[in-house]
Enzyme design. Sequence first.
Site, PDB file in Angstrom:
ATOM      1  N   GLY A  64       0.837  -1.192   0.000  1.00  0.00           N
ATOM      2  CA  GLY A  64       0.000   0.000   0.000  1.00  0.00           C
ATOM      3  C   GLY A  64       0.865   1.232   0.000  1.00  0.00           C
ATOM      4  O   GLY A  64       2.094   1.128   0.037  1.00  0.00           O
ATOM      5  N   GLU A  97      11.797  -9.951   0.212  1.00  0.00           N
ATOM      6  CA  GLU A  97      11.045  -8.796   0.698  1.00  0.00           C
ATOM      7  C   GLU A  97       9.547  -8.969   0.507  1.00  0.00           C
ATOM      8  O   GLU A  97       8.756  -8.215   1.053  1.00  0.00           O
ATOM      9  CB  GLU A  97      11.505  -7.537  -0.030  1.00  0.00           C
ATOM     10  CG  GLU A  97      12.960  -7.188   0.191  1.00  0.00           C
ATOM     11  CD  GLU A  97      13.261  -6.867   1.639  1.00  0.00           C
ATOM     12  OE1 GLU A  97      12.315  -6.680   2.418  1.00  0.00           O
ATOM     13  OE2 GLU A  97      14.447  -6.808   1.998  1.00  0.00           O
ATOM     14  N   ASP A 148      -3.820   7.973  15.707  1.00  0.00           N
ATOM     15  CA  ASP A 148      -2.412   7.621  15.893  1.00  0.00           C
ATOM     16  C   ASP A 148      -2.005   6.347  15.172  1.00  0.00           C
ATOM     17  O   ASP A 148      -1.167   5.592  15.638  1.00  0.00           O
ATOM     18  CB  ASP A 148      -2.117   7.493  17.393  1.00  0.00           C
ATOM     19  CG  ASP A 148      -2.284   8.830  18.069  1.00  0.00           C
ATOM     20  OD1 ASP A 148      -1.858   9.830  17.479  1.00  0.00           O
ATOM     21  OD2 ASP A 148      -2.859   8.863  19.174  1.00  0.00           O
TER      22      ASP A 148
END
Lengths: 269, 269
Positions: free
Chosen positions: B65, B133, B103
């Site tokens: 994302g 990865e 937050d």
Amino acid sequence: MTEKEFLQEYDISQFDRPSVAADIAVLAIRSEYTDNYRREANKKLSVLLVKRGDYPYKDKWALPGGFLQQNETLEECAVRKTIEKTGVDPVSVMPTGVFSELDRDPRTRVISHAFVSVLTEDVDIKSTGEAGETKWFDVEFTREGESCTLRLRSDNITIETIMKRSSHKFGNYRYTYISGDKLAFDHSLILAASLSALRKNADNYSVTMDFLPDKFTLNQFQCVQEAILNKPLLAANFRRKAAAFVEETDEYITGAGHRPAKLYTRKEK
Amino acid sequence: MTEKEFLQEYDISQFDRPSVAADIAVLAIRSEYTDNYRREANKKLSVLLVKRGDYPYKDKWALPGGFLQQNETLEECAVRKTIEKTGVDPVSVMPTGVFSELDRDPRTRVISHAFVSVLTEDVDIKSTGEAGETKWFDVEFTREGESCTLRLRSDNITIETIMKRSSHKFGNYRYTYISGDKLAFDHSLILAASLSALRKNADNYSVTMDFLPDKFTLNQFQCVQEAILNKPLLAANFRRKAAAFVEETDEYITGAGHRPAKLYTRKEK
DNA sequence: TCAAAAGTGTTGAGTCTACACCCATGT
DNA sequence: ACATGGGTGTAGACTCAACACTTTTGA
């Protein structure tokens, strides 16, 4: 200052990212007038609109809403903006979609998060209609084949929009404008999408119940369900199906000229 | 540079509004190995995760994302970011919720829009796992009473998160962290919410079908449905129910060691 | 030949719809 | 007294889960 001047003077360079906004369709189940003390009033679905005082879309009707502040979530933003602009507290709000098309707003890029709220207890309409800037509009949203008609009516104002139901991926519908009057921005499309999302979700009774007060009669529940689905239900069958979602209390509502109705609460889980 | 230094140097003043992001749970229906040429392989649900190379949450696994650009919608952003970060094309993406808590991200305020995609055709896993990865993790998401367990497994890595299912207003569940491992940011919670949104919507067969290729067999359809709902279905009954959503073609799939299967397409409307 | 999936039939349990009917109340 | 909503019962239609069974194929 014309709209064109306004837009030219708008400093778009200060924005190198989208603004984030919430818009909300506040719906109410309103009782029509009846002169029979015993007969239940007909229920109509209304939506709360605000007349815009500024450019863009000056003097057009719009859903209440506005930009997100740093200290609030989107849900809180939707509630705050509704109270600020209309004086109405939407109580609880259900998300109905995100509108991130590039040219939604002529000022700058705005990502709008749509919500819907259904007020199930009688709203004092007069107290919210101050200065003619805030009004309740009766809602009629019908579909014949490809094209949908959204008809909003208040006093002598009628706003009628013809739209096409376009995409239905993943069970959610989007609408595109064909002809007729428009609300400000793409609010006609947002309202249409929110109404259809509400109807789709209301098939599950527990969603409807989230808009009811803590204690309610099965008839209240049924009226809300009928107003949302826009079709009459047989009381006998409704009450059996609803029984799975509610818990009895030992309180009753009296004074309606007929047998008292038991009050229920939402069943947990 | 430590995470603390990184955060101190991060110029938060340049942001006086939230950033807007999309995060996506790319799921795939993966076939387990079988040595029987005739027997259908068992199907497992996997999710595509990316190991973060930078602060914050350096070296933690995350959903692909990233931030929205000015020239794209949120759906386009989700697709672009997935391709950029993993090389996998998620084809079509379904929105599953918006996360606007204050937050969520230690750098600055970020509004994240969650999506889910289900890849129904076999994915070449090797081509996407470069440099360690990017990896596919088997997904197990179970609930016992109040607490839910999300177990993600890949090779010798196991990420196990215990969460509580908290709010279920309007039919959508949210989750809060209790114990165990975490993905980066609140991605464990986003993944849990996306999985449950997917399961809820997949009750309606037409949602599942939106992830299928243009032509498919009823068995393929059933495997996707079973993987999403995480329970076996009786083929005889499935095919009757599915019949309402599909249209026959006159093509067949052969070569599987048993009677050829007819190919179907999505029925329009 | 034969195991496996493709595909059809059937039965019994459960659910839903429509309507009939009785109950309790305020005017 | 009586119209009205509150609430229960029920017959027939419909839906659905389970399982038996036939068809067609590749090795």
